[in-house]
Design a protein around this motif. Structure first.
Motif, mmCIF file in Angstrom:
data_model
loop_
_atom_site.group_PDB
_atom_site.id
_atom_site.type_symbol
_atom_site.label_atom_id
_atom_site.label_comp_id
_atom_site.label_asym_id
_atom_site.label_seq_id
_atom_site.Cartn_x
_atom_site.Cartn_y
_atom_site.Cartn_z
ATOM 1 N N LYS A 160 25.871 66.770 50.900
ATOM 2 C CA LYS A 160 24.475 66.558 50.531
ATOM 3 C C LYS A 160 23.913 67.789 49.825
ATOM 4 O O LYS A 160 23.184 67.688 48.847
ATOM 5 C CB LYS A 160 23.627 66.237 51.760
ATOM 6 N N LYS A 161 24.283 68.910 50.384
ATOM 7 C CA LYS A 161 23.784 70.147 49.805
ATOM 8 C C LYS A 161 24.355 70.332 48.396
ATOM 9 O O LYS A 161 23.649 70.770 47.483
ATOM 10 C CB LYS A 161 24.181 71.323 50.695
ATOM 11 N N ALA A 162 25.597 69.987 48.235
ATOM 12 C CA ALA A 162 26.242 70.180 46.942
ATOM 13 C C ALA A 162 25.800 69.137 45.922
ATOM 14 O O ALA A 162 25.699 69.424 44.723
ATOM 15 C CB ALA A 162 27.745 70.129 47.093
ATOM 16 N N THR A 163 25.514 67.931 46.331
ATOM 17 C CA THR A 163 25.219 66.854 45.384
ATOM 18 C C THR A 163 23.739 66.547 45.311
ATOM 19 O O THR A 163 23.309 65.796 44.452
ATOM 20 C CB THR A 163 25.976 65.570 45.793
ATOM 21 N N GLY A 164 23.003 67.037 46.218
ATOM 22 C CA GLY A 164 21.576 66.760 46.213
ATOM 23 C C GLY A 164 21.213 65.770 47.304
ATOM 24 O O GLY A 164 22.041 65.032 47.771
ATOM 25 N N LYS A 165 19.940 65.736 47.631
ATOM 26 C CA LYS A 165 19.471 64.949 48.729
ATOM 27 C C LYS A 165 19.466 63.459 48.446
ATOM 28 O O LYS A 165 19.483 62.650 49.344
ATOM 29 C CB LYS A 165 18.079 65.386 49.170
ATOM 30 N N GLU A 166 19.403 63.068 47.189
ATOM 31 C CA GLU A 166 19.319 61.655 46.909
ATOM 32 C C GLU A 166 20.641 60.923 47.080
ATOM 33 O O GLU A 166 20.663 59.714 47.156
ATOM 34 C CB GLU A 166 18.737 61.398 45.512
ATOM 35 N N ASN A 167 21.742 61.613 47.116
ATOM 36 C CA ASN A 167 23.059 60.967 47.295
ATOM 37 C C ASN A 167 23.351 60.866 48.783
ATOM 38 O O ASN A 167 23.624 61.876 49.419
ATOM 39 C CB ASN A 167 24.161 61.752 46.620
ATOM 40 N N ASP A 168 23.233 59.693 49.285
ATOM 41 C CA ASP A 168 23.534 59.483 50.715
ATOM 42 C C ASP A 168 24.987 59.085 50.909
ATOM 43 O O ASP A 168 25.516 58.299 50.155
ATOM 44 C CB ASP A 168 22.656 58.349 51.269
#
Length: 169
Positions: A160-168
């Motif tokens: 999540k940290k690496a890809t961003g919060k919107e990618n669940d």
């Protein structure tokens, strides 16, 4: 047939393996002339088998024995000796075989009991070891499960940290 105690008189002529005694004593011993009797020194626990010669010249309470036979049983002239009908060799062997068999059976039973006890001890030890292994395996499984769960959470956080919060995930 009974044992008879007689006073020893040394034979005038050497005659190893033969004794002379009064014929009147033969029925008490249950023997006939030419059969065997045992001369027994009870104190020394020694005996010798000898052939009986009936002799009416020997007094009823005496037995004439050779010096060699007296030496074998450790007695001397004037001593008393126990006289007993000899048991036939076949009977002696049968008795010895029966005693040996009884002794073997007794020892076999002891060995069998020891083997059963040992088998029981091994079985109890194996059951205890299996219980301990199961308990430790359950603990390890729970510990691994917790570690996997934590690692999964950590991986999800890192993704999540690496890809961003919107990618669940």
């Amino acid at each position: 047939m009974q044992d008879v105690r007689l006073t020893i008189k040394k034979r005038a002529f050497p005659s190893h393996g033969r004794v002379r005694l009064n014929a009147a004593i033969l029925p008490d011993l249950g023997v006939a002339e030419g059969e065997h009797v045992d001369l027994i020194n009870e104190a020394a626990k020694k005996s010798v088998s000898v052939t009986v010669i009936a002799d009416s010249m020997v007094p009823a309470g005496q037995i004439r024995v050779s010096e060699e036979d007296l030496k074998k049983i450790g007695l001397s002239e004037g001593s008393e000796v126990l006289v007993r009908k000899s048991v036939a060799l076949k009977e002696k062997l049968s008795k010895a075989a029966a005693e040996a068999n009884a002794s073997l059976e007794k020892e076999a039973k002891k060995i069998d009991a020891a083997a059963k006890k040992t088998a029981g001890d091994v079985s109890a030890g194996a059951a205890s070891a299996a219980k301990t292994i199961k308990k430790e395996t359950d603990k390890a499984t729970k510990s691994i499960g917790k570690a996997v769960s934590k690692t999964t959470k950590d991986v999800k956080k890192a993704v999540k940290k690496a890809t961003g919060k919107e990618n669940d995930l």
